[in-house]
Design a protein around this motif. Sequence first.
Motif, PDB file in Angstrom:
ATOM      1  N   ALA A  79     -50.490 -17.255  -5.640  1.00 40.28           N
ATOM      2  CA  ALA A  79     -50.292 -17.709  -7.367  1.00 40.28           C
ATOM      3  C   ALA A  79     -49.578 -18.126  -8.427  1.00 40.28           C
ATOM      4  CB  ALA A  79     -51.391 -17.065  -8.186  1.00 40.28           C
ATOM      5  N   THR A  80     -48.722 -17.163  -8.326  1.00 40.19           N
ATOM      6  CA  THR A  80     -47.114 -17.196  -9.009  1.00 40.19           C
ATOM      7  C   THR A  80     -46.115 -18.669  -8.390  1.00 40.19           C
ATOM      8  OG1 THR A  80     -47.013 -15.105 -10.091  1.00 40.19           O
ATOM      9  CG2 THR A  80     -44.895 -15.779  -9.903  1.00 40.19           C
ATOM     10  N   LYS A  98     -55.607 -28.915  -8.268  1.00 40.72           N
ATOM     11  CA  LYS A  98     -56.108 -27.729  -8.600  1.00 40.72           C
ATOM     12  C   LYS A  98     -55.917 -26.322  -7.098  1.00 40.72           C
ATOM     13  CE  LYS A  98     -61.010 -28.693 -11.921  1.00 40.72           C
ATOM     14  NZ  LYS A  98     -59.774 -27.377 -12.807  1.00 40.72           N
ATOM     15  N   GLN A 121     -52.915 -13.092  -6.202  1.00 45.90           N
ATOM     16  CA  GLN A 121     -52.176 -13.752  -7.186  1.00 45.90           C
ATOM     17  C   GLN A 121     -50.645 -13.665  -7.155  1.00 45.90           C
ATOM     18  OE1 GLN A 121     -53.082 -13.992 -10.142  1.00 45.90           O
ATOM     19  NE2 GLN A 121     -55.070 -13.133  -9.897  1.00 45.90           N
ATOM     20  N   ARG A 142     -46.849 -21.889  -8.037  1.00 45.99           N
ATOM     21  CA  ARG A 142     -47.543 -23.305  -9.528  1.00 45.99           C
ATOM     22  C   ARG A 142     -46.911 -24.411  -9.658  1.00 45.99           C
ATOM     23  NH1 ARG A 142     -46.091 -18.088 -12.858  1.00 45.99           N
ATOM     24  NH2 ARG A 142     -48.469 -17.868 -13.574  1.00 45.99           N
ATOM     25  N   ASP A 143     -45.803 -24.464  -9.498  1.00 47.84           N
ATOM     26  CA  ASP A 143     -45.319 -25.468  -9.621  1.00 47.84           C
ATOM     27  C   ASP A 143     -45.074 -26.563  -8.830  1.00 47.84           C
ATOM     28  OD1 ASP A 143     -43.093 -24.679 -10.951  1.00 47.84           O
ATOM     29  OD2 ASP A 143     -41.568 -23.989 -10.651  1.00 47.84           O
ATOM     30  N   GLU A 193     -52.989 -27.329 -11.984  1.00 50.58           N
ATOM     31  CA  GLU A 193     -52.993 -27.075 -13.067  1.00 50.58           C
ATOM     32  C   GLU A 193     -52.555 -25.536 -12.548  1.00 50.58           C
ATOM     33  OE1 GLU A 193     -57.466 -27.245 -13.976  1.00 50.58           O
ATOM     34  OE2 GLU A 193     -57.322 -29.502 -13.779  1.00 50.58           O
ATOM     35  N   GLU A 194     -52.580 -24.372 -13.447  1.00 51.24           N
ATOM     36  CA  GLU A 194     -52.047 -22.762 -12.252  1.00 51.24           C
ATOM     37  C   GLU A 194     -53.591 -22.300 -11.610  1.00 51.24           C
ATOM     38  OE1 GLU A 194     -50.298 -19.539 -12.766  1.00 51.24           O
ATOM     39  OE2 GLU A 194     -50.074 -21.216 -13.844  1.00 51.24           O
TER      40      GLU A 194
END
Length: 467
Positions: A445-446, A430, A442, A449-450, A454-455
């Motif tokens: 986060a994008t 996480k 945000q 994410r890879d 988890e997101e």
Amino acid sequence: MKLTFLGAAGEVTGSQHLIETSSRRLLLDCGFFQGPRAESRRKNERLLCEPKQLDGVILSHAHIDHCGNLPRLYRLGFRGPIFCTEATADVAELMLLDSAKIQEEDANYLSRKLRGNHPPIEPLYTAEDVRELLKLFEPCPFGEWHDVGHRNELRLRFSPAGHILGSAITEIDINDAGERKRIVFTGDVGRRNMPLLNDPAIITDGADVVICESTYGNRLHGSSQDMKALLLKTLLEAEARSGRVIIPAFALGRTQQVTYFLNDLFNSGLLPPIPIFVDSPLATRVTQLFLRHQLELDADLQEVVKHDPDPFGFHNLTYVANQQESMELNRRTGSFVVVSASGMCESGRVVHHLRHAVSDPRNTILLMGYQAPHTLGRQLAERHSTVRIYNQDYPLQAQVLQLDGLSAHADVTDLKWWFEESTRHGHFGKAFLVHGEPDAAQALATTIRDYVDEEPIVPKFGESFEI
């Protein structure tokens, strides 16, 4: 195991995160909320954790938005250990004693303004609270595991974060009722290839949970070397206009970077013969700590000190000794430079220098980093037509430049690099993104994410998660 975000969630200030296991309660940082005076006091005087029930604090670094509320934690009953690096312990002593002085001055000021039979305003904490708190610090060397408690229940290890002197990325191994978890708390991540500091360390063993800052999760910084050229250009233009340059700079980190660059320009014969003043007693004391802990600084600094024992001083640089000398600066004529705290222009001697400079178009205000919403620094950065200083409006006619090349925070490419390189060695489960305004968090986060299972999550203030 539960993780609760009590500060720096959805904003860039007041870092504070609570880890609760079946047997322990640990606080990651205990920082001040920084902003308008009334709002800051209201948020800082109320702690959402129970100080007496905490088993310890892990302190990432000694910026006030990460350590500034520790003395209030003590005042309200906390008596556990505070784990940090050796340099962070030294820097925190200076920063917290200075903060206590500000708390006492603010309390006196507010008490004088009260009318009627109101009781006097108490400071959030005092210098005595700070001195007692300092006895709880347990400095730990970089790179070594430190056992906390019994039966291999918890251990931690610090690695360089590259943000300020002493700043650390913390790995925490926790055995909670037979289930072992590893948490990585980045604190504030620095940038690569910056003057004075080593690059942020990557994590080689993976983690179940990563708590990462996101201040510039949607921004790119300029090169620090570009900043040196822009600094020189600004001084040359100010000299041509017979104007003064006011540089609001954090006493910790930014002042030392600026004087280090100026020292290099002086040694290279490029610096114009313009008087330069560092007007911050705290910055002067912090600079001595940089010299004391110089073996923790980068290889370039190690080379410089072989032939220049004072990389933060040169012929036309003066460290202002007292308040009288500070006041005399505003009666000077001709070109000169003042480097003075605070970096967001909310307190300290720089406010007086700005009051005397903002309405003269010959002058330049050089902002060196992030300016929080509602601060005088943000008003200057946004070029308001007038700015309010000491309850009086002044027309803003001076030039204002904002240079992010010396930002101590990683930008989006640095953070992407850190996640990418760390996950080459082990997986991240996480990820929680804190210490950023919503758009920045945000965006990061994008970006990452890879690199996590988890997101990524951008927690809200007060939100809890089972991990």
